[in-house]
Design a protein around this motif. Structure first.
Motif, PDB file in Angstrom:
ATOM      1  N   GLY A  33       0.813  -1.205   0.000  1.00  0.00           N
ATOM      2  CA  GLY A  33       0.000   0.000   0.000  1.00  0.00           C
ATOM      3  C   GLY A  33       0.843   1.249   0.000  1.00  0.00           C
TER       4      GLY A  33
ATOM      5  N   HIS B 256      -1.503   6.428   4.527  1.00  0.00           N
ATOM      6  CA  HIS B 256      -2.872   6.963   4.550  1.00  0.00           C
ATOM      7  C   HIS B 256      -2.908   8.361   5.164  1.00  0.00           C
TER       8      HIS B 256
ATOM      9  N   LEU C   7       4.532   0.140  -3.980  1.00  0.00           N
ATOM     10  CA  LEU C   7       3.217  -0.382  -4.338  1.00  0.00           C
ATOM     11  C   LEU C   7       3.241  -1.014  -5.727  1.00  0.00           C
TER      12      LEU C   7
ATOM     13  N   ILE D 181      -4.567  -3.908  -0.243  1.00  0.00           N
ATOM     14  CA  ILE D 181      -4.002  -2.563  -0.270  1.00  0.00           C
ATOM     15  C   ILE D 181      -4.383  -1.801   0.995  1.00  0.00           C
ATOM     16  N   HIS D 182      -3.378  -1.261   1.684  1.00  0.00           N
ATOM     17  CA  HIS D 182      -3.593  -0.318   2.778  1.00  0.00           C
ATOM     18  C   HIS D 182      -3.238   1.056   2.231  1.00  0.00           C
ATOM     19  N   ALA D 183      -4.204   1.974   2.195  1.00  0.00           N
ATOM     20  CA  ALA D 183      -3.954   3.284   1.587  1.00  0.00           C
ATOM     21  C   ALA D 183      -4.904   4.304   2.183  1.00  0.00           C
TER      22      ALA D 183
ATOM     23  N   CYS E  29      -9.180   5.605  -4.390  1.00  0.00           N
ATOM     24  CA  CYS E  29      -7.897   4.999  -4.814  1.00  0.00           C
ATOM     25  C   CYS E  29      -8.011   4.423  -6.224  1.00  0.00           C
TER      26      CYS E  29
ATOM     27  N   LYS F 117      -9.156  -3.382  -1.520  1.00  0.00           N
ATOM     28  CA  LYS F 117      -8.966  -2.178  -0.701  1.00  0.00           C
ATOM     29  C   LYS F 117      -9.394  -2.490   0.722  1.00  0.00           C
TER      30      LYS F 117
END
Length: 275
Positions: free
Chosen positions: A127, A130, A145, A161-163, A168, A187
């Protein structure tokens, strides 16, 4: 929800016997009716590992697999997800510099992909931060990423995915350029506006309406298993309890629940989810 007629799956959960309740928390999930879960590796540093090479990540990944086996002993089907949390880049850059940190976390992702190829894990995680970061950090995070997308494509696996919160949507373009199937990009901690495969917190508003409308999604708690933050982000009982409430109230049908907890994760991760 004893002896559920359908699987109940938590798409993103952690167990950490060193800092939390470990298997006892998994027992809570099982007693509440949970049957399957995707157990996501914690940042290496949170397990006391400060990697300086990709192989250093093996200690953290092996610990994840060790705990996963303990959780299986409860009677839960566990699918490990291994990778590198985006905040690790920032943390390691403090001591070794950004370029070296980028090389380390990319090497860690390559090692994680090896575990997937060996059948020890089902997906990767990666990711980007954030929260706002310096431009050079943002650029390096984006390269990491992209590397994760390339590795997922090569391994034929899904990527969590960590975002940042929000759509996104650009990640779909990154996935396409990396040769990654966008229908397998998940996500984590999703919001309804994402075109990626959403994994919603169990407390997300509008779950029933989205299920009835045919939206494909999964449910998660992002349970952190830290005694210093009990119940963060949500407790391990949350997904089975909320699913039971939605079913018993008639807000969703058994078919909707099957889609959330078996059909969608099975398709995305390429695993079989059945009782």
């Amino acid at each position: 929800m004893k002896s559920p007629e359908i699987p109940i799956t938590d798409d993103h959960i952690h167990f950490n016997p060193r800092a939390g309740r470990g298997v006892e928390a998994a027992k809570d999930f099982w007693r509440a009716g949970g049957t399957h879960l995707f157990m996501v590796s914690l940042p290496a540093y949170s397990l006391g590992v400060l990697p300086r090479t990709g192989d250093d990540y093996r200690e953290a990944f092996d610990e994840t697999l060790r705990v996963a086996e303990l959780v299986r002993g409860v009677g839960i089907t566990v699918f490990p997800v291994l990778g590198v949390h985006p905040v690790e880049l920032l943390k390691y850059a403090e001591s070794v510099g950004l370029q070296a940190a980028e090389e380390i976390v990319c090497a860690g992702l390559e090692v994680a992909a090896g575990y997937v190829e060996e059948g020890l894990a089902v997906a990767l995680k990666s990711g980007r931060p954030h929260f706002p970061v310096a431009p050079e950090i943002a650029a390096a995070s984006e390269r990491v990423l992209v590397r994760a997308l390339e590795l997922s494509a090569d391994a034929g696996c899904a990527l969590q995915i960590h975002a940042e919160s929000g759509p996104c949507a650009d990640i779909l373009d990154l996935a396409a350029r990396a040769g990654m199937d966008g229908s397998r990009v998940v996500k984590h901690y999703a919001t309804p506006d994402t075109p990626l495969v959403p994994s919603f917190l169990a407390k997300q508003e509008g779950l029933a309406g989205m299920a009835r409308a045919g939206r494909r999604f999964m449910m998660e708690t992002d349970y952190m298993d830290e005694n210093s933050r009990p119940g963060a982000v949500m407790g391990p009982k949350s997904v089975p309890r909320i699913t039971r409430h939605l079913l018993e109230s008639g807000a969703i049908t058994p078919g909707d629940a099957w889609c959330i907890h078996a059909e969608t994760p099975g398709r995305v991760y390429g695993v079989e989810i059945a009782l």
